[in-house]
Design a protein around this motif. Structure first.
Motif, PDB file in Angstrom:
ATOM      1  N   GLU A  20       0.747  -1.154  -0.069  1.00 19.73           N
ATOM      2  CA  GLU A  20      -0.192  -0.046   0.076  1.00 19.73           C
ATOM      3  C   GLU A  20       0.906   1.355  -0.002  1.00 19.73           C
ATOM      4  N   ALA A  21       2.002   1.152   0.591  1.00 18.59           N
ATOM      5  CA  ALA A  21       2.714   2.417   0.777  1.00 18.59           C
ATOM      6  C   ALA A  21       3.474   2.698  -0.562  1.00 18.59           C
ATOM      7  N   VAL A  22       3.751   1.572  -1.421  1.00 23.53           N
ATOM      8  CA  VAL A  22       4.249   1.997  -2.784  1.00 23.53           C
ATOM      9  C   VAL A  22       3.065   2.518  -3.625  1.00 23.53           C
ATOM     10  N   LEU A  23       1.937   1.938  -3.610  1.00 25.11           N
ATOM     11  CA  LEU A  23       0.739   2.423  -4.346  1.00 25.11           C
ATOM     12  C   LEU A  23       0.429   4.078  -3.821  1.00 25.11           C
ATOM     13  N   MET A  24       0.492   4.140  -2.687  1.00 24.38           N
ATOM     14  CA  MET A  24      -0.014   5.468  -2.258  1.00 24.38           C
ATOM     15  C   MET A  24       1.008   6.470  -2.820  1.00 24.38           C
ATOM     16  N   THR A  25       2.181   6.068  -3.002  1.00 22.36           N
ATOM     17  CA  THR A  25       3.136   7.203  -3.494  1.00 22.36           C
ATOM     18  C   THR A  25       2.642   7.729  -4.765  1.00 22.36           C
ATOM     19  N   LYS A  26       1.979   7.143  -5.622  1.00 20.23           N
ATOM     20  CA  LYS A  26       1.511   7.715  -6.706  1.00 20.23           C
ATOM     21  C   LYS A  26       0.573   9.088  -6.500  1.00 20.23           C
ATOM     22  N   THR A  27       0.054   9.188  -5.074  1.00 12.27           N
ATOM     23  CA  THR A  27      -0.471  10.366  -4.909  1.00 12.27           C
ATOM     24  C   THR A  27       0.408  11.615  -4.828  1.00 12.27           C
ATOM     25  N   VAL A  28       1.550  11.511  -4.662  1.00 13.39           N
ATOM     26  CA  VAL A  28       2.618  12.478  -4.609  1.00 13.39           C
ATOM     27  C   VAL A  28       3.764  12.337  -5.784  1.00 13.39           C
ATOM     28  N   GLN A  29       3.354  11.397  -6.447  1.00  8.85           N
ATOM     29  CA  GLN A  29       4.314  11.197  -7.605  1.00  8.85           C
ATOM     30  C   GLN A  29       4.563  12.448  -8.333  1.00  8.85           C
ATOM     31  N   GLU A  30       3.464  13.057  -8.769  1.00 11.03           N
ATOM     32  CA  GLU A  30       4.012  14.302  -9.737  1.00 11.03           C
ATOM     33  C   GLU A  30       4.876  15.185  -9.066  1.00 11.03           C
ATOM     34  N   PHE A  31       4.973  15.182  -7.582  1.00  9.91           N
ATOM     35  CA  PHE A  31       5.926  16.235  -7.020  1.00  9.91           C
ATOM     36  C   PHE A  31       7.315  15.721  -6.877  1.00  9.91           C
ATOM     37  N   LEU A  32       7.389  14.309  -7.295  1.00  6.55           N
ATOM     38  CA  LEU A  32       8.836  13.794  -7.190  1.00  6.55           C
ATOM     39  C   LEU A  32       9.586  13.709  -8.437  1.00  6.55           C
ATOM     40  N   THR A  33      11.025  13.738  -8.074  1.00  2.00           N
ATOM     41  CA  THR A  33      11.837  13.208  -9.166  1.00  2.00           C
ATOM     42  C   THR A  33      12.684  12.078  -8.245  1.00  2.00           C
ATOM     43  N   LEU A  34      12.436  11.042  -8.748  1.00  2.35           N
ATOM     44  CA  LEU A  34      13.040   9.783  -8.071  1.00  2.35           C
ATOM     45  C   LEU A  34      14.274   9.309  -8.883  1.00  2.35           C
ATOM     46  N   PRO A  35      15.260   8.954  -8.110  1.00  7.28           N
ATOM     47  CA  PRO A  35      16.472   8.494  -8.888  1.00  7.28           C
ATOM     48  C   PRO A  35      16.124   6.853  -9.247  1.00  7.28           C
ATOM     49  N   GLN A  36      15.249   6.167  -8.634  1.00 10.54           N
ATOM     50  CA  GLN A  36      15.090   4.871  -8.605  1.00 10.54           C
ATOM     51  C   GLN A  36      13.512   4.341  -8.708  1.00 10.54           C
ATOM     52  N   GLN A  37      13.251   3.384  -9.192  1.00  8.73           N
ATOM     53  CA  GLN A  37      11.643   3.036  -9.044  1.00  8.73           C
ATOM     54  C   GLN A  37      11.233   2.759  -7.665  1.00  8.73           C
ATOM     55  N   THR A  38       9.864   3.305  -7.534  1.00  2.00           N
ATOM     56  CA  THR A  38       9.343   3.706  -6.090  1.00  2.00           C
ATOM     57  C   THR A  38       9.437   2.148  -5.422  1.00  2.00           C
ATOM     58  N   GLN A  39       9.070   1.198  -5.903  1.00  2.00           N
ATOM     59  CA  GLN A  39       8.949  -0.053  -5.362  1.00  2.00           C
ATOM     60  C   GLN A  39      10.295  -0.541  -4.548  1.00  2.00           C
ATOM     61  N   ASP A  40      11.247   0.268  -5.146  1.00  2.77           N
ATOM     62  CA  ASP A  40      12.621  -0.256  -4.552  1.00  2.77           C
ATOM     63  C   ASP A  40      13.031   0.321  -3.256  1.00  2.77           C
ATOM     64  N   LEU A  41      12.163   1.675  -3.031  1.00  2.00           N
ATOM     65  CA  LEU A  41      12.634   2.450  -1.796  1.00  2.00           C
ATOM     66  C   LEU A  41      12.188   1.791  -0.392  1.00  2.00           C
TER      67      LEU A  41
END
Length: 341
Positions: free
Chosen positions: A208-229
């Protein structure tokens, strides 16, 4: 000091649980071990967990707990299973609406005994959707049960539009109640930042934490895939971009991670478990026990930041309760009372 109060707004289901040595393949008929019919629904499960967590002894309940939801009118399962279990756990059912021409929600749960009690769930919403499709009507019910200053617990098994409307109300700084939101299941369309902003507690498992990051995804510049965080990398995203005050991420058998907007973080390992029997309500048990601890703190009138001093203990107790839950079969009936742990 105001009396501690929790209001759970969510789903009520009848669970049809089949225990099987393994899950059948497509087109295969398999002889299962047993079938159990029991009370369930994430909302009702969490209400029972809140209620049972508030019993310091068999005769002493420290927190007032109410359930708001909807069931089918004259449903024998509600009368025979759901309502007695809720009320026997110290939960008021006056906020539960009985709907004509609607069926009570149901869940068909397959528990794979050969895979350590892991489960697969099919959910039929029923009255959980048709009876909970108006946020203003739900808010009117909260006023009827005299919810003033306390903790509100919500999940993802009622309509998304209702959930968003309620979140915006309870997250408004003018509201005196604190929202614990458990996005389970996570809505396909996600949660707008405007609704999530200011949430007191966001409680999720790793998926759920990985899926919920899509809520804030537009504000992020991630160096790696969210599921790897890692959890300690995911949690700050919700603090920074949605001003979520407390983030909880449960990690199954590994324990739980917590983070607060004031900078306190910690990992609490899971309690010892002799044998995992059924994981169905483990997450709901964790949320309910944490909610009970938060409600007692909120009742003091102190700012939420002061809960930092108690959060580690609250997560530890929630872990112990969840460990007790997975060693029993079923959903509600597997949730322990506080005086048992």
């Amino acid at each position: 000091m105001a009396p501690p109060q929790i209001c759970v707004i969510g789903s009520l289901n009848i669970d049809f649980v089949t225990y099987t040595p393994r899950c059948p393949d497509a087109g295969e008929t398999l002889t299962a071990s047993s079938l159990a019919i029991s009370a369930g629904g994430k909302g009702a499960n969490q209400a029972v967990a809140c209620g049972r967590a508030s019993f310091a002894s068999k005769d002493t309940q420290n927190v007032s707990v109410s359930m708001i939801g909807a069931v089918g009118a004259d449903d024998p399962y509600y009368a025979a299973l759901l309502r007695p279990t809720l009320e026997g756990s110290g939960v008021s059912t006056t906020g539960i609406k009985q709907m004509k021409d609607n069926q009570t929600g149901s869940a068909t749960i397959i528990v794979d005994e050969g895979a350590g009690g892991e489960n697969r769930i099919l959910f039929v919403p029923g009255a959980n959707y048709t009876g909970m499709d108006n946020a203003e009507a739900v808010l009117a019910t909260t006023r009827d049960i005299h919810l003033e200053q306390g903790v509100v617990v919500m999940q993802g098994e009622i309509p998304r539009a209702t959930t968003l409307g309620l979140m915006q109300h309870f997250n408004d700084p003018a509201c005196r109640s604190h929202l614990i939101f458990n996005p389970a299941p996570v809505f396909t369309e996600g949660i707008p930042l405007s609704a999530l902003a200011g949430t007191s507690v966001l409680a999720m498992n790793e998926t759920e934490a990985v899926l919920m990051t899509k809520t804030v995804q537009e504000f992020l510049t991630l160096p790696q895939q969210t599921q790897d965080l890692k959890p300690e990398e995911l949690a700050p995203l919700f603090h920074k971009h949605a001003q979520v005050q407390i983030v909880l991420i449960t990690l199954g058998a590994k324990g739980a991670y917590y983070s607060t907007i004031t900078g306190k973080q910690g990992f609490v390992p899971s309690a010892a478990v002799e044998k995992v029997v059924d994981t169905t309500a483990a997450g709901d048990t964790f949320v309910g026990y944490f909610a009970a601890a938060l409600a007692e703190f909120v009742a003091t009138g102190a700012p939420l930041a002061g809960f930092d001093a108690q959060i580690d203990t609250a997560v530890q107790k929630a872990n112990v309760a969840a460990a007790g839950c997975v060693q029993r079969k079923g959903a509600m009936q597997s949730i322990p009372f506080a005086y048992e742990i």
